[in-house]
Design a protein around this motif. Structure first.
Motif, PDB file in Angstrom:
ATOM      1  N   LEU A   1      29.877  30.824  28.283  1.00  0.00           N
ATOM      2  CA  LEU A   1      29.930  32.182  28.342  1.00  0.00           C
ATOM      3  C   LEU A   1      31.038  32.999  29.167  1.00  0.00           C
ATOM      4  N   THR A   2      31.770  33.760  28.744  1.00  0.00           N
ATOM      5  CA  THR A   2      32.792  34.785  29.397  1.00  0.00           C
ATOM      6  C   THR A   2      31.859  36.185  29.773  1.00  0.00           C
ATOM      7  N   LYS A   3      31.131  36.647  29.018  1.00  0.00           N
ATOM      8  CA  LYS A   3      30.357  37.827  29.347  1.00  0.00           C
ATOM      9  C   LYS A   3      28.697  37.286  30.046  1.00  0.00           C
ATOM     10  N   LEU A   4      28.761  37.844  31.176  1.00  0.00           N
ATOM     11  CA  LEU A   4      27.425  37.560  31.709  1.00  0.00           C
ATOM     12  C   LEU A   4      26.903  39.042  32.025  1.00  0.00           C
ATOM     13  N   VAL A   5      25.301  38.961  31.750  1.00  0.00           N
ATOM     14  CA  VAL A   5      24.692  40.383  31.962  1.00  0.00           C
ATOM     15  C   VAL A   5      23.272  39.724  32.814  1.00  0.00           C
ATOM     16  N   CYS A   6      22.983  40.904  33.812  1.00  0.00           N
ATOM     17  CA  CYS A   6      21.594  40.682  34.410  1.00  0.00           C
ATOM     18  C   CYS A   6      21.105  42.041  34.726  1.00  0.00           C
ATOM     19  N   GLY A   7      20.442  42.583  33.779  1.00  0.00           N
ATOM     20  CA  GLY A   7      19.870  44.044  34.086  1.00  0.00           C
ATOM     21  C   GLY A   7      21.226  45.132  33.855  1.00  0.00           C
ATOM     22  N   GLU A   8      21.304  45.871  34.595  1.00  0.00           N
ATOM     23  CA  GLU A   8      22.616  46.699  34.469  1.00  0.00           C
ATOM     24  C   GLU A   8      23.910  46.232  35.330  1.00  0.00           C
ATOM     25  N   LEU A   9      23.896  45.018  35.559  1.00  0.00           N
ATOM     26  CA  LEU A   9      24.868  44.268  36.238  1.00  0.00           C
ATOM     27  C   LEU A   9      25.691  43.350  35.081  1.00  0.00           C
ATOM     28  N   SER A  10      26.999  43.486  34.866  1.00  0.00           N
ATOM     29  CA  SER A  10      27.774  42.867  33.968  1.00  0.00           C
ATOM     30  C   SER A  10      28.831  42.101  34.562  1.00  0.00           C
ATOM     31  N   MET A  11      29.251  41.005  33.964  1.00  0.00           N
ATOM     32  CA  MET A  11      30.717  40.334  34.665  1.00  0.00           C
ATOM     33  C   MET A  11      31.295  39.918  33.287  1.00  0.00           C
ATOM     34  N   ASP A  12      32.649  40.153  33.304  1.00  0.00           N
ATOM     35  CA  ASP A  12      33.706  39.405  32.494  1.00  0.00           C
ATOM     36  C   ASP A  12      34.209  38.539  33.192  1.00  0.00           C
ATOM     37  N   THR A  13      34.076  37.280  32.886  1.00  0.00           N
ATOM     38  CA  THR A  13      34.657  36.053  33.708  1.00  0.00           C
ATOM     39  C   THR A  13      36.425  36.105  33.345  1.00  0.00           C
ATOM     40  N   GLN A  14      36.799  36.403  32.050  1.00  0.00           N
ATOM     41  CA  GLN A  14      38.180  36.217  31.603  1.00  0.00           C
ATOM     42  C   GLN A  14      38.761  37.379  32.238  1.00  0.00           C
ATOM     43  N   ARG A  15      38.286  38.430  32.239  1.00  0.00           N
ATOM     44  CA  ARG A  15      39.173  39.628  32.915  1.00  0.00           C
ATOM     45  C   ARG A  15      38.923  39.656  34.437  1.00  0.00           C
ATOM     46  N   HIS A  16      38.149  38.776  34.890  1.00  0.00           N
ATOM     47  CA  HIS A  16      37.551  38.868  36.290  1.00  0.00           C
ATOM     48  C   HIS A  16      37.102  40.225  36.926  1.00  0.00           C
ATOM     49  N   LYS A  17      36.330  40.704  36.187  1.00  0.00           N
ATOM     50  CA  LYS A  17      35.715  41.995  36.402  1.00  0.00           C
ATOM     51  C   LYS A  17      34.128  41.991  36.551  1.00  0.00           C
ATOM     52  N   VAL A  18      33.817  43.059  37.316  1.00  0.00           N
ATOM     53  CA  VAL A  18      32.257  43.162  37.209  1.00  0.00           C
ATOM     54  C   VAL A  18      32.004  44.742  37.473  1.00  0.00           C
ATOM     55  N   PHE A  19      30.821  45.012  36.803  1.00  0.00           N
ATOM     56  CA  PHE A  19      30.456  46.280  36.522  1.00  0.00           C
ATOM     57  C   PHE A  19      28.807  46.588  36.873  1.00  0.00           C
ATOM     58  N   ALA A  20      28.536  47.528  37.623  1.00  0.00           N
ATOM     59  CA  ALA A  20      27.389  47.959  37.846  1.00  0.00           C
ATOM     60  C   ALA A  20      27.094  49.343  37.364  1.00  0.00           C
ATOM     61  N   GLN A  21      26.014  49.543  36.480  1.00  0.00           N
ATOM     62  CA  GLN A  21      26.053  50.852  35.694  1.00  0.00           C
ATOM     63  C   GLN A  21      27.160  51.251  35.289  1.00  0.00           C
ATOM     64  N   ASP A  22      28.177  50.454  34.600  1.00  0.00           N
ATOM     65  CA  ASP A  22      29.399  50.589  33.934  1.00  0.00           C
ATOM     66  C   ASP A  22      30.507  51.410  34.934  1.00  0.00           C
ATOM     67  N   GLN A  23      30.230  51.074  36.305  1.00  0.00           N
ATOM     68  CA  GLN A  23      31.170  51.345  37.535  1.00  0.00           C
ATOM     69  C   GLN A  23      31.709  49.820  37.994  1.00  0.00           C
ATOM     70  N   SER A  24      33.144  49.993  38.118  1.00  0.00           N
ATOM     71  CA  SER A  24      33.899  48.453  38.207  1.00  0.00           C
ATOM     72  C   SER A  24      33.484  48.415  39.982  1.00  0.00           C
ATOM     73  N   ILE A  25      33.271  47.184  40.151  1.00  0.00           N
ATOM     74  CA  ILE A  25      33.190  46.717  41.420  1.00  0.00           C
ATOM     75  C   ILE A  25      34.172  45.688  41.911  1.00  0.00           C
ATOM     76  N   ALA A  26      34.920  45.874  43.022  1.00  0.00           N
ATOM     77  CA  ALA A  26      35.807  45.177  43.607  1.00  0.00           C
ATOM     78  C   ALA A  26      35.102  44.129  44.361  1.00  0.00           C
ATOM     79  N   LEU A  27      35.518  42.706  44.086  1.00  0.00           N
ATOM     80  CA  LEU A  27      34.875  41.632  44.823  1.00  0.00           C
ATOM     81  C   LEU A  27      36.033  40.683  45.250  1.00  0.00           C
ATOM     82  N   THR A  28      35.839  40.124  46.245  1.00  0.00           N
ATOM     83  CA  THR A  28      37.025  39.232  46.714  1.00  0.00           C
ATOM     84  C   THR A  28      36.743  37.711  45.630  1.00  0.00           C
ATOM     85  N   HIS A  29      37.661  36.725  45.768  1.00  0.00           N
ATOM     86  CA  HIS A  29      37.509  35.649  44.939  1.00  0.00           C
ATOM     87  C   HIS A  29      36.326  34.912  45.086  1.00  0.00           C
ATOM     88  N   MET A  30      35.697  34.469  46.256  1.00  0.00           N
ATOM     89  CA  MET A  30      34.787  33.708  46.692  1.00  0.00           C
ATOM     90  C   MET A  30      33.488  34.770  46.329  1.00  0.00           C
TER      91      MET A  30
END
Length: 229
Positions: A126-155
């Motif tokens: 799956l490329t779209k992962l969701v846990c509660g109000e946290l979501s991840m788009d693995t293809q776009r390499h993006k993470v959102f919490a309550q629709d706010q983008s979260i900047a993460l390092t690769h690891m």
């Protein structure tokens, strides 16, 4: 769409013709720079990649593909005249999904391509992962919490992705270290704890989904799932 990367124009045209006759959309490239630019515009379903190329060779291009979160899951078939066992091992260990040695039969090429597509498409995660109000788009390499983008390092991203793909499961620090960092990583399990702390800070309120399992490791679970236990 299949991308063919081959600097010998006669071979490139043959591969493209054979694949088009088999019903595939195909695009050919003679060198790596134009090919990589095209990949970033449109992700192909599969890549046929020659090893001996001008500029970056096939192994260098394969490494770039595997190191990039947007392209690391694209299946790659190496097509080359270098047929020694060492060359095959180098290609497969570098992340190639198959290895075809020139000269090859057209039926073999089609069969190998179809086999790799079947294998990779049926096991495509799956490329779209969701846990509660946290979501991840693995293809776009993006993470959102309550629709706010979260900047993460690769690891941090890789660690969070593994936790989200295994929601509800208590994962030991050793398993997280071996899976996310790799079995050849020389650090210890404190690396996991450090990254979990930074993840919790960056996720803010969504860090509630990251649970510490005393004496074991960590588990990711949404609030509604915990209420049903």
């Amino acid at each position: 769409m299949i991308y063919v990367v081959e600097d010998d124009l006669s071979i490139q045209e043959l591969e493209c013709y054979v694949l088009k006759q088999a019903g595939f959309d195909v695009r050919g490239f003679g060198e790596g720079k134009e090919f990589m630019a095209a990949v970033m515009r449109e992700l192909p379903e599969l890549i046929l990649l020659d090893v001996m190329l001008p500029g970056d060779d096939g192994h260098a291009l394969l490494k770039k593909l595997r190191d990039n979160p947007q392209t690391h899951r694209i299946p790659v078939v190496m097509v080359t005249a270098k047929g020694e066992e060492f060359d095959k091992v180098q290609g497969l260990d570098g992340g190639a999904d198959d290895y075809i040695v020139k000269p090859f039969g057209v039926m073999e090429l089609i069969s190998r391509v179809k086999a790799v597509l079947r294998r990779t498409q049926t096991s495509q995660p799956l490329t779209k992962l969701v846990c509660g109000e946290l979501s991840m788009d693995t293809q776009r390499h993006k993470v959102f919490a309550q629709d706010q983008s979260i900047a993460l390092t690769h690891m941090e991203f890789e660690l969070l992705e593994y936790l989200m793909r295994n929601q509800g499961i208590a994962l030991t620090r050793e398993r997280l270290l071996d899976t996310v960092w790799g079995m050849n990583y020389l650090g210890d399990t404190r690396t996991v704890d450090v990254h979990m702390r930074t993840l919790r800070v960056k996720l803010g309120d969504a860090s509630q989904y990251l649970q510490t399992v005393r004496g074991v490791g960590y588990r990711m679970e949404a609030e509604d799932a915990k209420e049903n236990i």
